[in-house]
Motif scaffolding. Structure first.
Motif, mmCIF file in Angstrom:
data_model
loop_
_atom_site.group_PDB
_atom_site.id
_atom_site.type_symbol
_atom_site.label_atom_id
_atom_site.label_comp_id
_atom_site.label_asym_id
_atom_site.label_seq_id
_atom_site.Cartn_x
_atom_site.Cartn_y
_atom_site.Cartn_z
ATOM 1 N N MET A 26 0.835 -1.163 0.000
ATOM 2 C CA MET A 26 0.000 0.000 0.000
ATOM 3 C C MET A 26 0.887 1.235 0.000
ATOM 4 N N ARG A 27 0.489 2.215 -0.779
ATOM 5 C CA ARG A 27 1.183 3.495 -0.829
ATOM 6 C C ARG A 27 0.174 4.611 -0.657
ATOM 7 N N ILE A 28 0.570 5.619 0.074
ATOM 8 C CA ILE A 28 -0.254 6.819 0.231
ATOM 9 C C ILE A 28 0.518 7.958 -0.413
ATOM 10 N N GLY B 15 4.885 4.439 2.205
ATOM 11 C CA GLY B 15 4.824 3.165 1.500
ATOM 12 C C GLY B 15 5.672 2.142 2.224
ATOM 13 N N PRO B 16 5.803 0.955 1.653
ATOM 14 C CA PRO B 16 6.503 -0.132 2.345
ATOM 15 C C PRO B 16 7.970 0.176 2.639
ATOM 16 N N GLY B 17 8.641 0.880 1.755
ATOM 17 C CA GLY B 17 10.045 1.206 1.977
ATOM 18 C C GLY B 17 10.246 2.149 3.147
ATOM 19 N N LYS B 18 9.399 3.154 3.242
ATOM 20 C CA LYS B 18 9.523 4.110 4.344
ATOM 21 C C LYS B 18 9.152 3.474 5.673
ATOM 22 N N VAL B 19 8.180 2.579 5.659
ATOM 23 C CA VAL B 19 7.817 1.879 6.896
ATOM 24 C C VAL B 19 8.966 0.962 7.325
ATOM 25 N N ALA B 20 9.562 0.255 6.382
ATOM 26 C CA ALA B 20 10.710 -0.606 6.709
ATOM 27 C C ALA B 20 11.871 0.233 7.240
ATOM 28 N N LEU B 21 12.082 1.410 6.678
ATOM 29 C CA LEU B 21 13.140 2.293 7.154
ATOM 30 C C LEU B 21 12.834 2.790 8.566
ATOM 31 N N ILE C 115 -2.885 -2.817 8.698
ATOM 32 C CA ILE C 115 -3.573 -2.790 7.401
ATOM 33 C C ILE C 115 -3.074 -3.923 6.513
ATOM 34 N N GLU C 116 -1.763 -4.137 6.486
ATOM 35 C CA GLU C 116 -1.193 -5.233 5.689
ATOM 36 C C GLU C 116 -1.757 -6.581 6.121
#
Length: 107
Positions: A1-3, A12-18, A86-87
């Motif tokens: 999911m991306r906002i 998005g997933p990259g920023k959450v992982a970071l 959400i995921e």
């Protein structure tokens, strides 16, 4: 999911992982290393995220003998919690569609 916010991916997933890596390692530079990412790229992503938010997700501590570090704010913690929830919900609800898409991938 991306906002998105305009043309920018605000979250998005990259920023959450970071964010998760910053929480685990205590600094953007260590988080970047753990993800095989340049410090500059990680810093730009965190800056982009923080600019998109009403309140920042991270705060940096400057200086010190170990060079400071970064910590998540309550907003950063909430982003991780909500995004991962959400995921999980989407994976459960969309399991048949995910299975159908998976079957289309070459093995």
């Amino acid at each position: 999911m991306r906002i998105t916010q305009g043309d920018t991916i605000a979250l998005g997933p990259g920023k959450v992982a970071l964010l998760e890596a910053v929480r685990e390692h205590g600094s953007i530079s260590a988080a970047a290393r753990s993800m095989n990412m340049s410090y500059r790229r990680a810093w730009l992503l965190m800056d982009e995220l923080n600019r998109a938010l009403a309140s920042p997700a991270t705060v940096s501590e400057h200086g010190g003998q170990s060079g400071g570090g970064s910590v998540l704010t309550p907003v950063g913690e909430a982003i991780i919690r909500l995004y991962r929830s959400i995921e999980a919900q989407a994976a459960t609800v969309c399991a048949p569609e995910i299975d159908a898409l998976t079957r289309l991938i070459k093995r």
